[in-house]
Design a protein around this motif. Sequence first.
Motif, PDB file in Angstrom:
ATOM      1  N   SER A  55       0.818  -1.212   0.000  1.00 22.52           N
ATOM      2  CA  SER A  55       0.000   0.000   0.000  1.00 22.52           C
ATOM      3  C   SER A  55       0.850   1.260   0.000  1.00 22.52           C
ATOM      4  CB  SER A  55      -0.948  -0.001   1.211  1.00 22.52           C
ATOM      5  OG  SER A  55      -0.216  -0.064   2.428  1.00 22.52           O
ATOM      6  N   GLN A  56       1.623   1.491   1.054  1.00 22.56           N
ATOM      7  CA  GLN A  56       2.358   2.750   1.154  1.00 22.56           C
ATOM      8  C   GLN A  56       3.381   2.918   0.040  1.00 22.56           C
ATOM      9  OE1 GLN A  56       1.561   5.231   3.355  1.00 22.56           O
ATOM     10  NE2 GLN A  56       2.919   6.387   1.991  1.00 22.56           N
ATOM     11  N   THR A  57       4.008   1.834  -0.360  1.00 17.07           N
ATOM     12  CA  THR A  57       4.991   1.946  -1.441  1.00 17.07           C
ATOM     13  C   THR A  57       4.334   2.389  -2.752  1.00 17.07           C
ATOM     14  OG1 THR A  57       4.737  -0.441  -1.794  1.00 17.07           O
ATOM     15  CG2 THR A  57       6.614   0.281  -0.472  1.00 17.07           C
ATOM     16  N   THR A  58       3.160   1.839  -3.047  1.00 17.83           N
ATOM     17  CA  THR A  58       2.448   2.238  -4.263  1.00 17.83           C
ATOM     18  C   THR A  58       1.932   3.663  -4.143  1.00 17.83           C
ATOM     19  OG1 THR A  58       1.791  -0.068  -4.595  1.00 17.83           O
ATOM     20  CG2 THR A  58       0.622   1.593  -5.869  1.00 17.83           C
ATOM     21  N   ILE A  59       1.494   4.037  -2.945  1.00 12.77           N
ATOM     22  CA  ILE A  59       1.075   5.424  -2.711  1.00 12.77           C
ATOM     23  C   ILE A  59       2.235   6.370  -3.001  1.00 12.77           C
ATOM     24  CG2 ILE A  59       0.401   7.080  -0.916  1.00 12.77           C
ATOM     25  CD1 ILE A  59      -1.182   4.758   0.388  1.00 12.77           C
ATOM     26  N   ASN A  60       3.434   6.009  -2.520  1.00 17.52           N
ATOM     27  CA  ASN A  60       4.607   6.847  -2.770  1.00 17.52           C
ATOM     28  C   ASN A  60       4.869   6.996  -4.269  1.00 17.52           C
ATOM     29  OD1 ASN A  60       4.869   6.904  -0.019  1.00 17.52           O
ATOM     30  ND2 ASN A  60       6.640   5.547   0.075  1.00 17.52           N
ATOM     31  N   ALA A 175      -0.116   1.489 -10.889  1.00 18.36           N
ATOM     32  CA  ALA A 175       0.273   2.830 -11.317  1.00 18.36           C
ATOM     33  C   ALA A 175      -0.155   3.086 -12.758  1.00 18.36           C
ATOM     34  CB  ALA A 175       1.779   3.007 -11.164  1.00 18.36           C
ATOM     35  N   ARG A 176       0.002   2.066 -13.596  1.00 18.81           N
ATOM     36  CA  ARG A 176      -0.344   2.212 -15.022  1.00 18.81           C
ATOM     37  C   ARG A 176      -1.836   2.465 -15.219  1.00 18.81           C
ATOM     38  NH1 ARG A 176      -1.545   3.147 -19.257  1.00 18.81           N
ATOM     39  NH2 ARG A 176      -0.697   2.562 -21.290  1.00 18.81           N
ATOM     40  N   ILE A 177      -2.663   1.975 -14.306  1.00 15.82           N
ATOM     41  CA  ILE A 177      -4.112   2.190 -14.391  1.00 15.82           C
ATOM     42  C   ILE A 177      -4.521   3.473 -13.683  1.00 15.82           C
ATOM     43  CG2 ILE A 177      -6.360   1.304 -13.641  1.00 15.82           C
ATOM     44  CD1 ILE A 177      -5.241  -1.522 -14.051  1.00 15.82           C
ATOM     45  N   ALA A 178      -3.978   3.696 -12.480  1.00 14.17           N
ATOM     46  CA  ALA A 178      -4.424   4.808 -11.639  1.00 14.17           C
ATOM     47  C   ALA A 178      -4.029   6.171 -12.194  1.00 14.17           C
ATOM     48  CB  ALA A 178      -3.869   4.641 -10.229  1.00 14.17           C
ATOM     49  N   LEU A 179      -2.819   6.296 -12.707  1.00 16.10           N
ATOM     50  CA  LEU A 179      -2.342   7.612 -13.138  1.00 16.10           C
ATOM     51  C   LEU A 179      -3.141   8.181 -14.317  1.00 16.10           C
ATOM     52  CD1 LEU A 179       1.459   6.963 -12.679  1.00 16.10           C
ATOM     53  CD2 LEU A 179       0.081   8.637 -11.411  1.00 16.10           C
ATOM     54  N   PRO A 180      -3.292   7.453 -15.423  1.00 17.82           N
ATOM     55  CA  PRO A 180      -4.105   8.030 -16.506  1.00 17.82           C
ATOM     56  C   PRO A 180      -5.566   8.226 -16.098  1.00 17.82           C
ATOM     57  CG  PRO A 180      -3.469   5.761 -17.020  1.00 17.82           C
ATOM     58  CD  PRO A 180      -2.675   6.176 -15.823  1.00 17.82           C
ATOM     59  N   ALA A 181      -6.072   7.353 -15.221  1.00 20.20           N
ATOM     60  CA  ALA A 181      -7.455   7.515 -14.764  1.00 20.20           C
ATOM     61  C   ALA A 181      -7.618   8.828 -13.994  1.00 20.20           C
ATOM     62  CB  ALA A 181      -7.867   6.332 -13.889  1.00 20.20           C
ATOM     63  N   ILE A 205      13.212   5.735   5.785  1.00 24.56           N
ATOM     64  CA  ILE A 205      13.096   4.411   5.164  1.00 24.56           C
ATOM     65  C   ILE A 205      12.210   4.504   3.921  1.00 24.56           C
ATOM     66  CG2 ILE A 205      12.289   2.035   5.455  1.00 24.56           C
ATOM     67  CD1 ILE A 205      13.029   2.255   8.396  1.00 24.56           C
ATOM     68  N   GLY A 206      10.969   4.908   4.107  1.00 22.71           N
ATOM     69  CA  GLY A 206      10.068   5.104   2.982  1.00 22.71           C
ATOM     70  C   GLY A 206      10.222   6.499   2.412  1.00 22.71           C
ATOM     71  N   ASN A 207      10.128   6.636   1.107  1.00 22.06           N
ATOM     72  CA  ASN A 207      10.236   7.933   0.435  1.00 22.06           C
ATOM     73  C   ASN A 207       8.834   8.518   0.305  1.00 22.06           C
ATOM     74  OD1 ASN A 207      11.176  10.122  -0.982  1.00 22.06           O
ATOM     75  ND2 ASN A 207      11.604   8.993  -2.868  1.00 22.06           N
ATOM     76  N   ASP A 208       8.284   8.959   1.440  1.00 21.62           N
ATOM     77  CA  ASP A 208       6.889   9.377   1.505  1.00 21.62           C
ATOM     78  C   ASP A 208       6.719  10.862   1.194  1.00 21.62           C
ATOM     79  OD1 ASP A 208       6.921   6.856   2.565  1.00 21.62           O
ATOM     80  OD2 ASP A 208       5.869   7.355   4.416  1.00 21.62           O
ATOM     81  N   ILE A 209       5.499  11.204   0.812  1.00 21.48           N
ATOM     82  CA  ILE A 209       5.031  12.584   0.750  1.00 21.48           C
ATOM     83  C   ILE A 209       3.903  12.700   1.772  1.00 21.48           C
ATOM     84  CG2 ILE A 209       3.704  14.223  -0.644  1.00 21.48           C
ATOM     85  CD1 ILE A 209       5.299  13.350  -3.062  1.00 21.48           C
ATOM     86  N   SER A 210       4.018  13.657   2.686  1.00 21.65           N
ATOM     87  CA  SER A 210       3.026  13.725   3.765  1.00 21.65           C
ATOM     88  C   SER A 210       1.697  14.286   3.290  1.00 21.65           C
ATOM     89  CB  SER A 210       3.570  14.554   4.942  1.00 21.65           C
ATOM     90  OG  SER A 210       3.831  15.885   4.542  1.00 21.65           O
ATOM     91  N   SER A 211       1.719  15.165   2.284  1.00 20.17           N
ATOM     92  CA  SER A 211       0.470  15.673   1.703  1.00 20.17           C
ATOM     93  C   SER A 211       0.779  16.237   0.317  1.00 20.17           C
ATOM     94  CB  SER A 211      -0.168  16.755   2.576  1.00 20.17           C
ATOM     95  OG  SER A 211       0.663  17.899   2.661  1.00 20.17           O
ATOM     96  N   LEU A 212      -0.207  16.190  -0.555  1.00 16.68           N
ATOM     97  CA  LEU A 212      -0.036  16.680  -1.926  1.00 16.68           C
ATOM     98  C   LEU A 212      -1.191  17.630  -2.250  1.00 16.68           C
ATOM     99  CD1 LEU A 212       1.722  16.453  -4.480  1.00 16.68           C
ATOM    100  CD2 LEU A 212       0.251  14.567  -5.226  1.00 16.68           C
ATOM    101  N   PRO A 213      -1.058  18.913  -1.894  1.00 18.35           N
ATOM    102  CA  PRO A 213      -2.150  19.868  -2.124  1.00 18.35           C
ATOM    103  C   PRO A 213      -2.338  20.153  -3.614  1.00 18.35           C
ATOM    104  CG  PRO A 213      -0.543  20.669  -0.499  1.00 18.35           C
ATOM    105  CD  PRO A 213       0.088  19.527  -1.210  1.00 18.35           C
TER     106      PRO A 213
END
Length: 219
Positions: A55-60, A175-181, A205-213
């Motif tokens: 989950s979190q890795t794909t979110i990143n 990612a290939r489905i979600a991004l163009p959608a 450890i994880g290359n996270d983004i805490s929020s994406l306004p």
Amino acid sequence: YGDLVAAMHLLITTKRSAPADDLTSFLLAAREEGEESLNEHELVSTLLLMIGGGSQTTINLLDHTVRELLARPDQLGILRADPARWDDAVEESLRVHCPVMHLPMRWAKEDIDLGEGVVIRAGDAILICYGAHGRDPGVHRDPETFDIDREDKDHIAFGLGAHFCPGSHLARLEARIALPALFDRFPRLALAVGPEDVPPGQTFIGNDISSLPVFLRHK
């Protein structure tokens, strides 16, 4: 964390009494019938690993790719004109923004000779950086720049060899489905802050983004 562990114990109990065609039931069967059984702690840990790794890795991956493309409308325009090129965007994002940046700290139990005069001494701390290869200036030209036209998008975001991520195909597909959608649904999507002002997560450890306004329907 305690609630999540409790939920995993409940899941195990439920699947033990009513197994189905799912990974939890498979793990239980392997535990009870296989030669190398998993104890309760190992079962819970494996389930938590699947949740975190799936989950979190794909979110990143999605967060970084969206930010980069919104900051580069010319590249987003290329992808919209030629949807077959979304794979280029995904691989370039994996290269420059590895979803898991570091492996948790380890310590050498004995001297390790890496050759060329480099020796890790017993007791030395070892921190493996998955993202280093993708950003190595000796491997990639202008490595910190996101460029879907880059010929060499080589990376080790999914690990290597025996430790290669078994979920790599699923992550790429998601990612290939979600991004163009997302961009089809919100064609006027725009960053609400400068790309440099998107706040990072609080973990090395994880290359996270805490929020994406973003503005969903920017004019």
